[in-house]
Design a protein around this motif. Structure first.
Motif, short mmCIF file in Angstrom:
data_model
loop_
_atom_site.label_atom_id
_atom_site.label_comp_id
_atom_site.label_asym_id
_atom_site.label_seq_id
_atom_site.Cartn_x
_atom_site.Cartn_y
_atom_site.Cartn_z
N ASP A 1 -8.07 23.19 36.43
CA ASP A 1 -6.79 23.73 36.92
C ASP A 1 -6.75 23.86 38.43
N PHE A 2 -7.85 23.65 39.13
CA PHE A 2 -7.83 23.74 40.58
C PHE A 2 -8.68 22.62 41.17
N ASP A 3 -8.42 22.33 42.44
CA ASP A 3 -9.17 21.31 43.16
C ASP A 3 -10.15 22.01 44.12
N TYR A 4 -11.17 21.29 44.51
CA TYR A 4 -12.10 21.84 45.49
C TYR A 4 -12.59 20.72 46.40
N GLU A 5 -12.98 21.10 47.61
CA GLU A 5 -13.43 20.13 48.60
C GLU A 5 -14.55 20.77 49.43
N ILE A 6 -15.62 20.01 49.65
CA ILE A 6 -16.75 20.49 50.45
C ILE A 6 -16.97 19.51 51.60
N GLU A 7 -16.88 20.00 52.84
CA GLU A 7 -17.10 19.18 54.02
C GLU A 7 -18.16 19.87 54.88
N ALA A 8 -19.12 19.09 55.39
CA ALA A 8 -20.16 19.67 56.25
C ALA A 8 -20.65 18.60 57.22
N GLN A 9 -20.86 19.02 58.45
CA GLN A 9 -21.41 18.10 59.45
C GLN A 9 -22.87 17.77 59.12
N THR A 10 -23.25 16.53 59.39
CA THR A 10 -24.60 16.07 59.05
C THR A 10 -25.68 16.84 59.81
N GLU A 11 -25.38 17.26 61.04
CA GLU A 11 -26.41 17.88 61.88
C GLU A 11 -26.83 19.27 61.39
N ALA B 1 -24.80 20.28 35.70
CA ALA B 1 -24.34 21.10 36.82
C ALA B 1 -24.96 22.49 36.77
N LEU B 2 -25.04 23.06 35.57
CA LEU B 2 -25.65 24.39 35.42
C LEU B 2 -27.13 24.34 35.78
N SER B 3 -27.82 23.28 35.38
CA SER B 3 -29.24 23.15 35.72
C SER B 3 -29.43 23.04 37.22
N THR B 4 -28.57 22.22 37.87
CA THR B 4 -28.64 22.08 39.33
C THR B 4 -28.38 23.43 40.01
N PHE B 5 -27.38 24.16 39.51
CA PHE B 5 -27.04 25.45 40.11
C PHE B 5 -28.22 26.42 40.06
N TYR B 6 -28.82 26.56 38.89
CA TYR B 6 -29.90 27.54 38.76
C TYR B 6 -31.17 27.08 39.47
N ARG B 7 -31.41 25.79 39.54
CA ARG B 7 -32.61 25.32 40.21
C ARG B 7 -32.56 25.66 41.70
N THR B 8 -31.39 25.49 42.30
CA THR B 8 -31.27 25.82 43.72
C THR B 8 -31.04 27.31 43.93
N ALA B 9 -30.35 27.95 42.98
CA ALA B 9 -30.08 29.39 43.14
C ALA B 9 -31.37 30.19 43.06
N LEU B 10 -32.22 29.86 42.08
CA LEU B 10 -33.48 30.59 41.94
C LEU B 10 -34.44 30.24 43.08
N ASN B 11 -34.48 28.95 43.46
CA ASN B 11 -35.28 28.52 44.62
C ASN B 11 -36.70 29.03 44.57
N ARG B 12 -37.27 29.11 43.34
CA ARG B 12 -38.64 29.60 43.15
C ARG B 12 -38.86 30.99 43.74
N GLY B 13 -37.79 31.76 43.76
CA GLY B 13 -37.90 33.14 44.25
C GLY B 13 -37.87 33.27 45.76
N ARG B 14 -37.65 32.17 46.49
CA ARG B 14 -37.65 32.24 47.95
C ARG B 14 -36.25 32.53 48.47
N ASN B 15 -36.19 33.19 49.61
CA ASN B 15 -34.91 33.63 50.16
C ASN B 15 -34.32 32.62 51.14
N ARG C 1 -21.70 23.18 45.21
CA ARG C 1 -20.98 22.08 44.54
C ARG C 1 -21.18 22.16 43.02
N ALA C 2 -22.42 22.43 42.58
CA ALA C 2 -22.67 22.55 41.14
C ALA C 2 -21.90 23.72 40.54
N TYR C 3 -21.83 24.84 41.28
CA TYR C 3 -21.10 26.01 40.78
C TYR C 3 -19.60 25.70 40.65
#
Length: 581
Positions: free
Chosen positions: A451-461, A412-426, A438-440
């Motif tokens: 100790d807590f729950d989380y939920e992520i919902e997003a429209q496909t479009e 999860a940490l690897s996924t977070f940093y890979r997308t967070a850094l995004n090769r320096g792009r904004n 989600r990784a965070y």
């Protein structure tokens, strides 16, 4: 002497009139006309050379001014960091645990330095080296021991203000200064700013005038940058740096050598061009003048044979005009109604003088335009391969030891940093931003023992739409630390929703934490707030998309907080996708 003159006059009186006319034509027509053309040609050549030199000087001044403006921006950036109160607080604190230090660095130092890098084109890395016991953190904080053996470290300690270090062979340029944070405990703090060498000097390479060479040297005369643009046969005029120094020091007359000193850095920009290249534009005029002279000579010789019986008064009148031209008067009007050869000579000479005046006026009134360089901003690049490789190794070690929780957190940490850094792009895709969030949340869930729950919902479009990098993570982080962690009754929950409405992408981050008074919630996005992450998200969205896309914060005490952001729904171009992938 008198005897010689008498003999000469006696000989002149004894020759035929046609020979006398030949002598008169030679003395008062041919020679003055050729001399006039030659002097005019030299004068026009001198004017063009002067114009060319003025153009070179103008280009040089504009280029140095452009470079100074860019470097002044880096000076302002270093002052901004040096006098930042938040950084002063972070580097003056005593930390009980590494996690406390990590929290301060990620929540305060990283956003400040990375935001500063983002808004200054060409900035590749900003690092603060300190001896206050902090451990190395990514590329933003490192111990002073890493640079104590470098040549530039001692110079930075001895010279206050921003120091510049350029290496021509390695094409590197970085700035360093000693930081004296107000209120911080005594110690050494060094600001290091790595600048893209090519991006700073690209305007010189792109806008350098043809058939010229350029060198930039520092205060010690060391070469910082060079560029030359010679074509065809003029490539032989290209000088190496040692050859240039030899030409400069001996006061060469073969080259025009100009220099301009930077007020910001003290660097000297040298520009050289071979003498006479600007005069090549005179070659067509010289050919035209030569042809005109030949035509005049032909006409005069023809007239000589035909008009040998012409009265001397007309010849004297023509001689008078020639003398005026020889004296520098070019405004006389020569007209004749005669249709014989002398009349043609009058009119031909008048047209010739008109043409010469026209050519001179064209040279005086010509304008040479100069293009000015535009600096392109480029977001700083970050190389996270070391981090990814380390996390991968930890994952394999955890699997080998049967520690599945550690493996899950590492992935999860690897996924977070890979997308967070995004090769320096904004900019990235909404789908990638949601994966990062989600990784965070997965990491935070494990850190809080579920100790807590989380939920992520997003429209496909909306998944393929563009999004700014790291706009949801600070909101989720704020919900955890200021909402869920403060909750004492019931189980906490964080909900992240994404949808499309009115051709905009909408995100909502909601928690059922302790909440706050609405007056307090309204201050989160102002300078009165101590937190920086949420305010930074709001500022980035408004800067990129406009003021109408400001964040909305709603909160009720005891029920929780809801943060809503939106921005235009745009699809990523193929070029952007290829850069992200």
């Amino acid at each position: 002497m008198q005897n010689k003159m008498k003999k000469l006059l006696h000989w002149f009186n004894g020759i035929k009139l046609r020979y006398k006319l030949a002598i008169f034509y030679s003395l008062f027509c041919f020679l003055p006309v050729m001399l006039l053309f030659w002097l005019s040609f030299l004068q026009m050549r001198s004017i063009i050379d002067d114009k060319g030199k003025m153009n070179l000087q103008s280009y040089l001044q504009q280029s140095v001014s452009s470079m100074d403006r860019t470097l002044d921006g880096y000076n302002s950036l270093s002052d901004y960091i040096a006098f930042d109160r938040t950084l002063a607080e972070v580097f003056s604190m005593e930390y009980g645990t590494p996690y406390e230090q990590y929290e301060q660095l990620t929540q305060k130092v990283d956003p400040i330095l990375r935001t500063a890098s983002y808004f200054h084109g060409g900035m590749q890395q900003i690092t603060i080296y300190t001896d206050n016991g902090m451990v190395k953190h990514d590329t933003t904080v490192a111990p002073v021991s890493e640079i104590e053996e470098t040549d530039w470290y001692q110079k930075t300690l001895e010279h206050p203000g921003l120091n510049r270090f350029a290496n021509y062979q390695e094409e590197t340029l970085f700035f360093a200064r000693k930081l004296a944070f107000s209120g911080a405990r005594e110690g050494v703090n060094i600001l290091y700013m790595d600048v893209d060498y090519q991006k700073l000097f690209t305007p010189y390479a792109e806008t350098l005038i043809s058939e010229c060479g350029l060198y930039i040297t520092d205060q010690d005369g060391k070469l910082v940058f060079e560029e030359s643009r010679f074509s065809g046969k003029n490539q032989n005029y290209d000088l190496t740096y040692s050859e240039f120094l030899e030409q400069r020091d001996r006061g060469s007359t073969d080259y025009i050598i100009l220099c301009e000193q930077s007020n910001t850095t003290g660097w000297t920009v040298w520009l050289y061009q071979p003498v006479g290249l600007a005069g090549e534009a005179m070659r067509p005029i010289g050919v035209m003048a030569g042809v005109t002279i030949l035509i005049c000579i032909f006409a005069a010789v023809l007239a000589y044979f035909i008009t040998s019986g012409m009265v001397s008064s007309r010849i004297e009148r023509l001689t008078h005009f020639m003398q005026e031209v020889q004296e520098g008067s070019m405004d006389m009007q020569m007209e004749s109604d005669d249709r014989d050869e002398i009349g043609m000579l009058y009119r031909g000479f008048g047209s010739m003088m008109k043409r010469i005046r026209t050519l001179i006026n064209e040279v005086y009134l010509s304008k040479i335009t100069q293009k000015e360089a535009e600096l392109k901003a480029l977001q700083a690049q970050i190389n996270p391969h070391f981090l990814y490789n380390t996390l991968s190794l930890i994952n394999w070690k955890a699997l080998a030891a049967g520690e599945e929780d550690i493996s899950r957190m590492t992935l999860a940490l690897s996924t977070f940093y890979r997308t967070a850094l995004n090769r320096g792009r904004n900019v990235l895709q909404v789908e990638t931003e949601l994966s990062n969030t989600r990784a965070y949340l997965e990491i935070q869930s494990m850190l809080h023992d579920g100790d807590f729950d989380y939920e992520i919902e997003a429209q496909t479009e909306i998944l393929q739409c563009e999004s700014l990098n790291l706009i949801l993570q600070p909101l989720v982080e704020n919900a955890i630390h200021h909402g869920i962690e403060e909750k004492t009754d019931g189980r906490g929950k964080i909900t992240v929703r994404g949808w499309k409405e009115d051709n905009c992408v909408w995100f909502m981050v909601e928690d059922n934490g302790v909440g706050m008074e609405q007056e307090v919630a309204d201050k989160i996005l102002t300078m009165e707030s101590k937190g920086y992450g949420v305010r930074n998200v709001d500022e980035r969205i408004r800067l990129c998309y406009g003021e109408k896309y400001a964040m909305k914060v709603e909160s009720v005490v005891g029920k929780g907080t809801k943060m809503t952001i939106h921005f235009p729904a745009r699809r990523l171009t193929n070029i952007q996708k290829s850069q992200i992938s």
